[in-house]
Design a protein around this motif. Structure first.
Motif, short mmCIF file in Angstrom:
data_model
loop_
_atom_site.label_atom_id
_atom_site.label_comp_id
_atom_site.label_asym_id
_atom_site.label_seq_id
_atom_site.Cartn_x
_atom_site.Cartn_y
_atom_site.Cartn_z
N ASN A 56 0.57 -1.34 -0.07
CA ASN A 56 0.02 -0.20 0.17
C ASN A 56 0.80 1.26 0.08
N ASN A 57 2.41 1.21 -0.26
CA ASN A 57 2.75 2.50 -0.73
C ASN A 57 2.42 3.11 -1.70
N VAL A 58 2.36 4.35 -1.81
CA VAL A 58 1.63 5.10 -3.21
C VAL A 58 2.90 5.21 -3.93
N LEU A 59 2.98 5.05 -5.02
CA LEU A 59 4.11 5.19 -6.02
C LEU A 59 3.71 6.46 -6.89
N GLY A 60 2.45 6.86 -7.03
CA GLY A 60 2.02 7.59 -8.02
C GLY A 60 0.64 8.29 -8.17
N TYR A 61 0.14 9.11 -8.49
CA TYR A 61 -1.54 9.36 -8.47
C TYR A 61 -1.41 10.38 -9.73
N GLU A 62 -2.76 10.40 -9.96
CA GLU A 62 -3.36 11.20 -11.01
C GLU A 62 -4.59 11.82 -10.43
N ILE A 63 -4.90 13.29 -10.40
CA ILE A 63 -6.13 13.84 -10.20
C ILE A 63 -6.90 14.34 -11.54
N PHE A 64 -8.22 14.10 -11.27
CA PHE A 64 -8.99 14.40 -12.62
C PHE A 64 -10.53 14.65 -12.20
N SER A 65 -10.91 15.25 -13.13
CA SER A 65 -12.42 15.60 -13.16
C SER A 65 -13.23 15.17 -14.33
N PHE A 66 -14.46 15.14 -14.16
CA PHE A 66 -15.61 14.99 -15.23
C PHE A 66 -16.02 16.38 -15.49
N GLU A 67 -16.09 16.69 -16.99
CA GLU A 67 -16.64 17.81 -17.24
C GLU A 67 -18.03 17.68 -17.91
N ASN A 68 -18.85 17.82 -17.42
CA ASN A 68 -20.44 17.54 -17.77
C ASN A 68 -20.67 18.58 -19.09
N PHE A 69 -20.10 19.55 -19.27
CA PHE A 69 -20.68 20.44 -20.45
C PHE A 69 -20.30 19.98 -21.70
N ASP A 70 -19.42 19.24 -21.67
CA ASP A 70 -18.90 18.56 -23.03
C ASP A 70 -18.56 17.27 -22.96
N ASN A 71 -19.01 16.59 -22.16
CA ASN A 71 -18.83 15.11 -21.92
C ASN A 71 -17.22 14.58 -21.84
N SER A 72 -16.44 15.45 -21.36
CA SER A 72 -15.01 15.04 -21.27
C SER A 72 -14.47 14.95 -19.95
N MET A 73 -13.25 14.58 -19.75
CA MET A 73 -12.41 14.43 -18.63
C MET A 73 -11.32 15.42 -18.70
N PHE A 104 -13.24 5.50 -20.96
CA PHE A 104 -14.15 4.51 -21.78
C PHE A 104 -15.31 4.02 -20.85
N GLU A 105 -15.06 3.85 -19.66
CA GLU A 105 -16.24 3.28 -18.78
C GLU A 105 -17.29 4.40 -18.55
N ASN A 106 -16.79 5.55 -18.63
CA ASN A 106 -17.87 6.70 -18.25
C ASN A 106 -18.17 7.21 -19.47
N GLN A 107 -17.78 6.66 -20.73
CA GLN A 107 -18.36 7.03 -22.07
C GLN A 107 -17.99 8.55 -22.30
N ALA A 108 -17.02 8.84 -21.71
CA ALA A 108 -16.32 10.62 -22.15
C ALA A 108 -15.72 10.46 -23.39
N GLU A 109 -15.89 11.77 -24.18
CA GLU A 109 -15.59 11.50 -25.67
C GLU A 109 -13.84 11.99 -25.66
N LYS A 110 -13.41 12.54 -24.57
CA LYS A 110 -12.09 12.87 -24.52
C LYS A 110 -11.64 13.38 -23.22
N LEU A 111 -10.10 13.09 -23.13
CA LEU A 111 -9.36 13.51 -21.98
C LEU A 111 -8.64 14.69 -22.52
N LYS A 112 -8.69 15.82 -21.57
CA LYS A 112 -8.11 17.02 -21.88
C LYS A 112 -7.09 17.26 -20.55
N ILE A 113 -5.82 17.88 -20.95
CA ILE A 113 -4.81 18.19 -19.85
C ILE A 113 -4.40 19.69 -20.48
N TYR A 114 -3.41 20.03 -19.48
CA TYR A 114 -2.69 21.02 -19.91
C TYR A 114 -1.30 20.47 -19.48
N SER A 115 -0.53 20.19 -20.37
CA SER A 115 0.90 19.71 -20.29
C SER A 115 2.08 20.62 -20.02
#
Length: 239
Positions: A56-73, A104-115
């Motif tokens: 149970n040591n945490v090796l990494g993580y990702e924080i994200f949200s679901f955007e309802n206005f355009d069905n994206s993450m 895919f499991e939440n049927q989102a159309e895209k995953l957006k990030i700021y890299s």
């Protein structure tokens, strides 16, 4: 030889009408791993996927949200334990695969990030494409392209130079806005050629971040690539 038994966790569960994913993976270096997704403790509209080892040591993580206005993450940040970076463990890859499963499991159309600038090529390897939407990032991307070594990509660099001149001479907001999708296309071609070049991405750095996105259609188009990664990491999932 000690036989490792994969941890037993529920693959999917609902949380406020969202399907959150718990994934079992395997690393030849680290043994069995878990990717567990839950509500982010600090912001109620966000979620966090934690990558953990058998203890149970945490090796990494990702924080994200679901955007309802355009069905994206939207992916806010992806982090790997600094001591485990650059060791060929592919922990960032595991977190990226987890977010694709969520998509895919939440049927989102895209995953957006700021890299950030140093991660643009990392995300590009997983089929993310530039999705710049403002003038500052547009100009910074073009400046990065024209100042980097040519090495067989002169045509793309020339296109970037011409667009910079066009932007300088444009007199209407419409012309300025039209240069944004043109920049995205130039940056996309530039990244693809750099990644396929002998020199590699380290000789062609970006010096500023940019918006990027991975669409559902792009994942489907490259499903063999992603399914091979799922299999490589012992993840029981297929696009």
């Amino acid at each position: 030889m000690i036989k490792l038994t994969p941890p037993t966790i529920t693959p999917f569960y609902l949380n406020e009408n969202r399907k959150l994913c718990n994934i079992v993976a395997h690393s030849k270096h680290l043994g069995n791993l878990k990717l567990e997704t839950d509500q982010y403790y600090d912001v109620s509209e966000r979620y966090v996927t934690k990558l953990k080892d058998e203890t149970n040591n945490v090796l990494g993580y990702e924080i994200f949200s679901f955007e309802n206005f355009d069905n994206s993450m939207f992916g806010y940040s992806i982090r790997v334990n600094p001591d485990l970076r650059q060791k060929g463990l592919h922990l960032g890859e595991l977190l990226r695969l987890s977010s694709i499963v969520e998509m895919f499991e939440n049927q989102a159309e895209k995953l957006k990030i700021y890299s950030k600038d140093t991660a643009i090529y990392f995300h590009s390897k997983y089929k993310f494409q530039p999705s710049i939407d403002n003038f500052k990032d547009r100009d910074k991307a073009l400046e990065s392209i024209v100042q980097n070594p040519k090495n067989g990509i002169e045509e793309i660099i020339d296109s970037a130079k011409k667009l910079i001149e066009k932007i300088k001479n444009s007199t209407t907001p419409e012309e300025q806005r039209a240069a944004i999708p043109q920049t995205n296309e130039i940056a996309k071609q530039y990244i693809e050629q750099v990644l396929s070049s002998k020199e590699g991405y380290k000789t062609h750095p970006f010096d500023y971040g940019m918006g990027m996105e991975l669409t559902k259609d792009s994942v489907l188009k490259n499903k063999d690539f992603f399914n091979a990664l799922f299999q490589k990491h012992g993840i029981d999932y297929e696009i």
